[in-house]
Scaffold this motif. Structure first.
Motif, PDB file in Angstrom:
ATOM      1  N   PRO A 239      10.778  40.609 -35.723  1.00 16.32           N
ATOM      2  CA  PRO A 239      11.471  41.053 -34.523  1.00 16.32           C
ATOM      3  C   PRO A 239      11.252  39.831 -33.352  1.00 16.32           C
ATOM      4  CG  PRO A 239      10.002  42.557 -35.502  1.00 16.32           C
ATOM      5  CD  PRO A 239       9.977  41.476 -36.370  1.00 16.32           C
ATOM      6  N   ALA A 240      10.231  39.191 -33.266  1.00 16.34           N
ATOM      7  CA  ALA A 240       9.984  38.178 -32.351  1.00 16.34           C
ATOM      8  C   ALA A 240      11.122  37.043 -32.489  1.00 16.34           C
ATOM      9  CB  ALA A 240       8.758  37.447 -32.599  1.00 16.34           C
ATOM     10  N   MET A 241      11.354  36.342 -33.886  1.00 20.85           N
ATOM     11  CA  MET A 241      12.414  35.397 -33.992  1.00 20.85           C
ATOM     12  C   MET A 241      13.783  36.033 -33.734  1.00 20.85           C
ATOM     13  SD  MET A 241      11.177  33.318 -37.198  1.00 20.85           S
ATOM     14  CE  MET A 241      10.897  34.820 -38.179  1.00 20.85           C
ATOM     15  N   ALA A 242      13.956  37.343 -34.075  1.00 15.52           N
ATOM     16  CA  ALA A 242      15.311  37.824 -33.523  1.00 15.52           C
ATOM     17  C   ALA A 242      15.551  37.796 -32.219  1.00 15.52           C
ATOM     18  CB  ALA A 242      15.594  39.444 -34.313  1.00 15.52           C
ATOM     19  N   LEU A 243      14.503  38.131 -31.455  1.00 16.60           N
ATOM     20  CA  LEU A 243      14.449  38.321 -29.966  1.00 16.60           C
ATOM     21  C   LEU A 243      14.676  36.975 -29.173  1.00 16.60           C
ATOM     22  CD1 LEU A 243      12.415  41.461 -29.585  1.00 16.60           C
ATOM     23  CD2 LEU A 243      14.763  41.406 -28.918  1.00 16.60           C
ATOM     24  N   LEU A 244      14.444  35.805 -29.820  1.00 14.47           N
ATOM     25  CA  LEU A 244      14.176  34.680 -29.307  1.00 14.47           C
ATOM     26  C   LEU A 244      15.417  34.340 -28.185  1.00 14.47           C
ATOM     27  CD1 LEU A 244      12.063  32.488 -28.596  1.00 14.47           C
ATOM     28  CD2 LEU A 244      13.254  31.021 -30.708  1.00 14.47           C
ATOM     29  N   PRO A 245      16.570  34.247 -28.595  1.00 12.99           N
ATOM     30  CA  PRO A 245      17.705  34.269 -27.749  1.00 12.99           C
ATOM     31  C   PRO A 245      17.804  35.136 -26.527  1.00 12.99           C
ATOM     32  CG  PRO A 245      18.446  33.870 -30.047  1.00 12.99           C
ATOM     33  CD  PRO A 245      17.099  34.516 -30.075  1.00 12.99           C
ATOM     34  N   ALA A 246      17.714  36.332 -26.946  1.00 14.84           N
ATOM     35  CA  ALA A 246      17.732  37.304 -25.808  1.00 14.84           C
ATOM     36  C   ALA A 246      16.317  37.104 -24.954  1.00 14.84           C
ATOM     37  CB  ALA A 246      17.488  38.739 -26.425  1.00 14.84           C
ATOM     38  N   LEU A 247      15.249  36.714 -25.327  1.00 12.02           N
ATOM     39  CA  LEU A 247      14.139  36.436 -24.347  1.00 12.02           C
ATOM     40  C   LEU A 247      14.591  35.180 -23.538  1.00 12.02           C
ATOM     41  CD1 LEU A 247      10.955  36.903 -26.493  1.00 12.02           C
ATOM     42  CD2 LEU A 247      11.747  38.447 -24.965  1.00 12.02           C
TER      43      LEU A 247
END
Length: 401
Positions: A239-247
């Motif tokens: 979840p964290a790595m998938a959200l990195l661009p969105a963050l």
């Protein structure tokens, strides 16, 4: 000096095929990292929504499930080095997808190259672990752990570092040309490694243990635990790595690409440095210590949770610390997988672990994408990864060494 890095240097000094293999994956890592920078950079420049960026991570992972099945089956019929050569040829051909994506401004084509790379990575994993298990002694397995970790990290570390310098300054077509050259270099190194292999282990050349399938019901508790460590890491980390661009979009709405790419670089630095802190003789002990593994996973989640609250170098530092912790778990899980199974079962076991890891990461990435669209990226990170961490606590307690 008893670190994993020193163990790797000793193994490289003793085995010519291992030096050539390391060079081959160095070339491949640079090319794959360049492709990743180009894909995510273009998606950010084209202002893709957070759900699309999260799904791009999913498409870069899910086909590995099928790829590991294919690789596991092929390992029973062909030598692992031939399979690695095949994956490099297919990777070179797959560069047609980003070529079409750039030419026609096609998001589908960009996601296709991510999916193809995931399939080929899954296909090569059983062959790579079987090659390590056949070519290295028991005492040299920590070196294989270190090399796999460095391959995993350098894919983005070297490629992203180069991509960050070239992206927006060099045409995308030129980046594709560099990527193609790295595949050619990797193919050359793999062919040389294949010619060096027979002289290294002549006693194994004629009668290597034939790969056989692994059955969950027949496994010892330690082997079951070994199969579950990497899927557990994927559940918490995806979840964290998938959200990195969105963050990155949330922190810098007007310059997301300028922040996302350095964050990817910091991620890879942490992935590279984490396992190098371990000593080779401590790996078997760490594989059975729930407290250490859960502390590392908890630190990963905590560090990522602070990223949207920080800016600049502070955010980069938080991502670095997060992956410093998570890749300690990755190194322990990889070593446990290599050491817990005999040569005949290691390709099947690694293929199974890859599929479970892919399924775990895909499931939690999908949940993250859904929650992120409804509640936002930060809430999705805390909610989904937090639930995954509780699940991992239950699993590690159930299969305690």
């Amino acid at each position: 000096m008893n670190t994993l890095l020193y163990a790797l240097f000793c193994a490289l000094r003793c085995h010519r095929w291992l030096r050539l293999l390391a060079c081959a994956f160095l070339f491949t890592s640079v090319g794959n990292g360049l492709t990743q920078v180009m894909v995510f950079g273009l998606l950010l420049d084209w202002r893709g929504p957070p759900s699309l960026l999260t799904m791009a991570y999913l498409f870069a992972m899910l086909p590995g499930f099928l790829g590991s099945l294919v690789g596991e089956k092929l390992c029973m019929r062909f030598s692992p080095i031939r399979l690695l050569v095949l994956t490099e040829w297919l990777g070179l051909i797959a560069l047609l997808f980003p070529l079409l994506g750039i030419q026609y401004h096609s998001i589908v084509a960009l996601l296709a190259v991510q999916s193809t790379e995931a399939f080929l990575a899954g296909m090569s994993w059983p062959a790579l672990t079987l090659l390590f298990r056949r070519g290295l002694s028991e005492a040299e397995l920590p070196a294989a752990t270190c090399l796999e970790t460095m391959i995993f990290a350098s894919q983005v570390l070297l490629g992203t570092g180069l991509g960050m310098m070239l992206f927006h300054h060099v045409p995308a077509m030129a980046l594709l040309g560099i990527d193609a050259l790295t595949f050619v270099g990797s193919l050359l190194m793999l062919l040389l490694a294949g010619s060096a292999l027979p002289s290294l282990a002549p006693e194994q050349a004629a009668e290597t243990e034939r790969p056989v399938a692994v059955r969950w019901q027949a496994l010892a508790p330690l082997q079951k635990r070994s199969l579950l460590l990497l899927p557990a890491l994927a559940a918490v980390g995806s979840p964290a790595m998938a959200l990195l661009p969105a963050l990155a979009q949330q922190i810098e709405p007007d310059a997301a690409a300028g922040l996302a790419l350095p964050l990817l670089f910091a991620r890879s630095m942490g992935q590279l440095c984490g396992p190098l802190l371990l000593k080779r003789e401590s790996l078997p002990r760490y594989a059975g210590r729930n407290r250490l593994l859960l502390t590392c996973l908890g630190l990963f989640l905590l560090a990522y949770g602070t990223v949207p609250l920080l800016s600049g170098m502070q955010a980069l530092g938080a991502v670095f610390i997060a992956h410093l912790a998570s890749n300690i778990v990755f190194a322990v899980g990889t070593f446990s997988l290599l050491s817990s199974f005999p040569i005949g079962q290691v390709s099947s076991a690694s293929g199974k672990a890859w599929r479970w890891q892919t399924a775990s990461a895909s499931l939690f990435t999908c949940l993250t994408a859904l929650v992120a669209d409804v509640l936002g990226p930060l809430q999705a990170l805390y909610g989904v990864s937090g639930c995954a961490l509780l699940m991992v606590v239950a699993i590690l307690t159930r299969y305690c060494k």
